[in-house]
Design an enzyme around this catalytic site. Structure first.
Site, mmCIF file in Angstrom:
data_model
loop_
_atom_site.group_PDB
_atom_site.id
_atom_site.type_symbol
_atom_site.label_atom_id
_atom_site.label_comp_id
_atom_site.label_asym_id
_atom_site.label_seq_id
_atom_site.Cartn_x
_atom_site.Cartn_y
_atom_site.Cartn_z
ATOM 1 N N CYS A 130 0.812 -1.229 0.000
ATOM 2 C CA CYS A 130 0.000 0.000 0.000
ATOM 3 C C CYS A 130 0.845 1.279 0.000
ATOM 4 O O CYS A 130 0.566 2.223 -0.749
ATOM 5 C CB CYS A 130 -0.933 -0.001 1.210
ATOM 6 S SG CYS A 130 -0.136 -0.520 2.732
ATOM 7 N N HIS A 250 -2.923 6.285 4.582
ATOM 8 C CA HIS A 250 -1.505 6.446 4.923
ATOM 9 C C HIS A 250 -0.999 7.819 4.463
ATOM 10 O O HIS A 250 -1.383 8.302 3.382
ATOM 11 C CB HIS A 250 -0.658 5.408 4.193
ATOM 12 C CG HIS A 250 -0.833 3.997 4.666
ATOM 13 N ND1 HIS A 250 -1.499 3.660 5.825
ATOM 14 C CD2 HIS A 250 -0.384 2.833 4.129
ATOM 15 C CE1 HIS A 250 -1.460 2.339 5.970
ATOM 16 N NE2 HIS A 250 -0.802 1.821 4.955
#
Ligand code: A2P
Length: 343
Positions: A130, A250
């Site tokens: 990710c 994130h």
């Protein structure tokens, strides 16, 4: 019109559930869906596209019945065992684990960055980590324009990236904090399911296992996967990856040194034109990307674009993306979409 048969492996997990949501949003020519998980979830009911589906236990004979594609998000061990079985049965696997990412014959794909790589697959295509996905969406156009010489990654990663147990640790930590602050008699029954320390009110510089060289596996993944996707095997990269008490999306501070001199205006121009990237950077009105605003989007948001005055041709950027959508489920479904459009 041809209709394909699709398996989703790990359909009950955080990423698997998001895969179902993303699949519902797209109008892909899929005639049959089958949802797999472990024996723990066999028989569980899942709602999908106004229908109810029964989760099946993943077994060695699960791929005997003519699947065209499979989206895997059930961890490395499950992928290592079942992805080769699926591909031997003619099913193209898009795997979200790290099991195959660095294999030479497995394309590691972010469609906006190196989409053509999918056509060289041998039955398995890997979805990158990710943190890597969102980084390379911003870095690739900058590399094409100015030539990247060195990257320093510092990440601030949400607990959803650690799966349902990571989310539980943060939820339990919050609950425990509020109960204990309101009730002196409160006795905590709180135990950690995922992280070695409480994640609530903390930052843990530790994602995935520690390696002998002092880095974590997450840091190593970011370094190696960035090199593979950008096609620069010797690129100088270092990384520090940190888990923070944020539920989703994130953030990354990325420091870049370029081969070529650049004008900041040109950097903005390049990023604004980049596919899948949104520049959100207006310090005058305190506009920059933050996890709560970015969650739910498939684009990668870039902010705080500024020169690093401490080195020649240096740049700092702040990159935020929904790690469960673009960092996992949406990227995998985009790969599937691209594969289908080839037929
Ligand atoms: P299950 O729900 O039955 O445990 P997360 O990391 O968000 O918890 O999700 C992990 C996903 O991978 C879940 O859907 C989980 O299913 C699935 N999974 C874990 N181990 C296996 C296995 N051995 N076979 C199939 N699916 C698995």
């Amino acid at each position: 019109m041809v209709k394909y048969k699709l398996a989703v492996v790990g359909a009950t997990g955080v990423v698997g559930q998001k895969m179902l949501e993303v699949l519902e949003e797209k109008n892909l020519p899929i005639g049959e869906y089958v949802f797999f998980a472990s024996s723990r979830s066999a028989g569980r009911k899942l709602r999908f596209s106004d229908d109810t589906y029964c989760v099946k236990e993943l077994k060695e004979d699960s791929f005997d019945n003519g699947f065209d594609f499979a989206l895997f998000s059930a961890g490395g061990d499950t992928a290592l065992k079942y992805a080769p079985i699926a591909s031997e049965h003619g099913c193209v696997v898009i795997d979200n684990s790290s099991a195959f990412r660095m294999h030479d014959d497995v394309p590691l794909v972010v469609p906006e960055v190196n989409g053509k790589a999918i056509y060289s697959h041998n039955g398995i295509i890997a979805n990158p980590n990710c943190s890597t996905i969102q980084a390379v969406c911003a870095l690739k156009p900058l590399d094409d324009a100015f030539g990247i010489k060195r990257i320093v990654y510092s990440t601030y990663q949400a607990v959803s990236g650690a799966g349902s147990k990571g989310i539980h640790d943060l939820e339990n930590g919050i609950r425990n904090y509020y109960h204990s602050s309101m009730d002196d008699e409160f006795e905590s029954t709180y135990s950690l399911e995922k992280f070695p320390y409480p994640i609530f009110n903390n930052c843990l510089p530790h994602i995935d296992k520690f390696l002998e060289n002092g880095y974590t596996k997450e840091e190593e993944k970011m370094i190696n996967e960035t090199r593979k996707i950008l096609g620069k095997p010797n690129l100088a990269i270092t990384a520090t990856t940190v888990r923070v008490p944020v539920f989703n999306s994130h953030c990354e501070s990325i420091n870049i040194e370029f081969e070529l001199e650049f004008e900041l205006e040109k950097v903005f121009e390049v990023l604004k034109k980049a596919p899948g990237v949104i520049v959100q950077d207006d310090i005058g009105s305190e506009l920059y990307a933050i996890p709560t605003e970015v969650s739910g989007h498939d684009d990668v948001f870039v902010s705080r674009i500024r020169r690093d005055f401490s080195v020649k041709n240096g740049l700092n950027i702040w990159v935020v993306a929904d790690n469960i959508r673009k960092g996992a489920a949406s990227n995998a479904v985009q790969i599937l979409e691209k594969l289908i459009s080839k037929f």
